[in-house]
Design a protein around this motif. Structure first.
Motif, PDB file in Angstrom:
ATOM      1  N   ALA A 270       0.339   4.971   6.808  1.00  0.00           N
ATOM      2  CA  ALA A 270      -0.531   4.716   7.964  1.00  0.00           C
ATOM      3  C   ALA A 270      -1.227   3.362   7.835  1.00  0.00           C
ATOM      4  N   ILE A 271      -1.635   3.005   6.632  1.00  0.00           N
ATOM      5  CA  ILE A 271      -2.277   1.705   6.419  1.00  0.00           C
ATOM      6  C   ILE A 271      -1.257   0.588   6.581  1.00  0.00           C
TER       7      ILE A 271
ATOM      8  N   LYS B 265     -12.018  -0.406   1.450  1.00  0.00           N
ATOM      9  CA  LYS B 265     -11.397   0.474   2.428  1.00  0.00           C
ATOM     10  C   LYS B 265     -12.453   1.480   2.848  1.00  0.00           C
TER      11      LYS B 265
ATOM     12  N   MET C 279      -1.988   2.657  -6.641  1.00  0.00           N
ATOM     13  CA  MET C 279      -0.648   2.969  -6.150  1.00  0.00           C
ATOM     14  C   MET C 279       0.189   3.514  -7.301  1.00  0.00           C
TER      15      MET C 279
ATOM     16  N   THR D 118     -10.741   1.423  -2.617  1.00  0.00           N
ATOM     17  CA  THR D 118     -11.694   2.463  -2.215  1.00  0.00           C
ATOM     18  C   THR D 118     -12.719   2.668  -3.326  1.00  0.00           C
TER      19      THR D 118
ATOM     20  N   ASP E 286      -3.093  -3.101  -2.301  1.00  0.00           N
ATOM     21  CA  ASP E 286      -3.931  -1.933  -2.543  1.00  0.00           C
ATOM     22  C   ASP E 286      -4.169  -1.777  -4.036  1.00  0.00           C
TER      23      ASP E 286
ATOM     24  N   SER F 249       5.683  -0.204  -0.555  1.00  0.00           N
ATOM     25  CA  SER F 249       4.875   0.994  -0.773  1.00  0.00           C
ATOM     26  C   SER F 249       4.371   1.158  -2.206  1.00  0.00           C
ATOM     27  N   HIS F 250       4.739   0.241  -3.081  1.00  0.00           N
ATOM     28  CA  HIS F 250       4.203   0.237  -4.448  1.00  0.00           C
ATOM     29  C   HIS F 250       4.461  -1.134  -5.072  1.00  0.00           C
TER      30      HIS F 250
ATOM     31  N   ASP G 266       0.864  -1.185   0.000  1.00  0.00           N
ATOM     32  CA  ASP G 266       0.000   0.000   0.000  1.00  0.00           C
ATOM     33  C   ASP G 266       0.895   1.227   0.000  1.00  0.00           C
ATOM     34  N   ASP G 267       0.485   2.274  -0.702  1.00  0.00           N
ATOM     35  CA  ASP G 267       1.296   3.490  -0.747  1.00  0.00           C
ATOM     36  C   ASP G 267       1.022   4.419   0.434  1.00  0.00           C
ATOM     37  N   ASN G 268       0.090   4.065   1.294  1.00  0.00           N
ATOM     38  CA  ASN G 268      -0.228   4.880   2.467  1.00  0.00           C
ATOM     39  C   ASN G 268       0.507   4.301   3.688  1.00  0.00           C
TER      40      ASN G 268
END
Length: 127
Positions: A11-12, A103, A54, A82, A51, A31-32, A7-9
């Motif tokens: 926090a997630i 999400k 990304m 999302t 995710d 992250s990607h 995931d690129d977030n």
């Protein structure tokens, strides 16, 4: 059991890492999609959580890449989005994924899903 979370977030990544580590899973993150692809080549994972949107390589591209490799052909992939399940159905073949979740993540549902996907008896029933 080893799980790769992509995931690129940040926090997630942090929240899912904490949640899954507390359940006894070994967690690695990326992250990607390109970073995840590199990690998949250097280590083996029992499950991948990806995710949708990304940079560099999105979740659909990464999943297609994963499915091209024999080692990961049957590895469960949980796809996080999302955009909603209907949108994902319109843009790709959802059979690439073992499950699609929306999400924000419902942590209890995620844990149950992971347990079902990684349990040998349940996994055979899901097919």
């Amino acid at each position: 059991m080893k799980i790769l979370v992509v995931d690129d977030n940040p926090a997630i990544l942090d929240s899912l890492s904490a949640l899954l580590s507390a359940q006894g899973y070994f967690i690695n993150t990326a992250s990607h999609g390109l970073a995840a692809s590199e990690k998949l080549q250097s280590s083996c994972y029992d499950l991948v959580i990806i995710d949708h949107l990304m940079p560099i390589m999105n979740g659909i591209q990464l999943t297609k890449h994963i499915r091209q490799h024999e080692v990961y052909a049957d590895t469960p992939v949980i796809f996080m989005t999302t955009q909603g399940r209907k949108t994902v159905k319109h843009i790709c073949d959802i059979s690439l994924f073992s499950a699609i979740i929306d999400k924000p993540i419902d942590e209890q549902n995620l844990l149950k899903l992971i347990n079902d996907l990684l349990s040998p008896n349940s996994r055979l029933q899901l097919l």
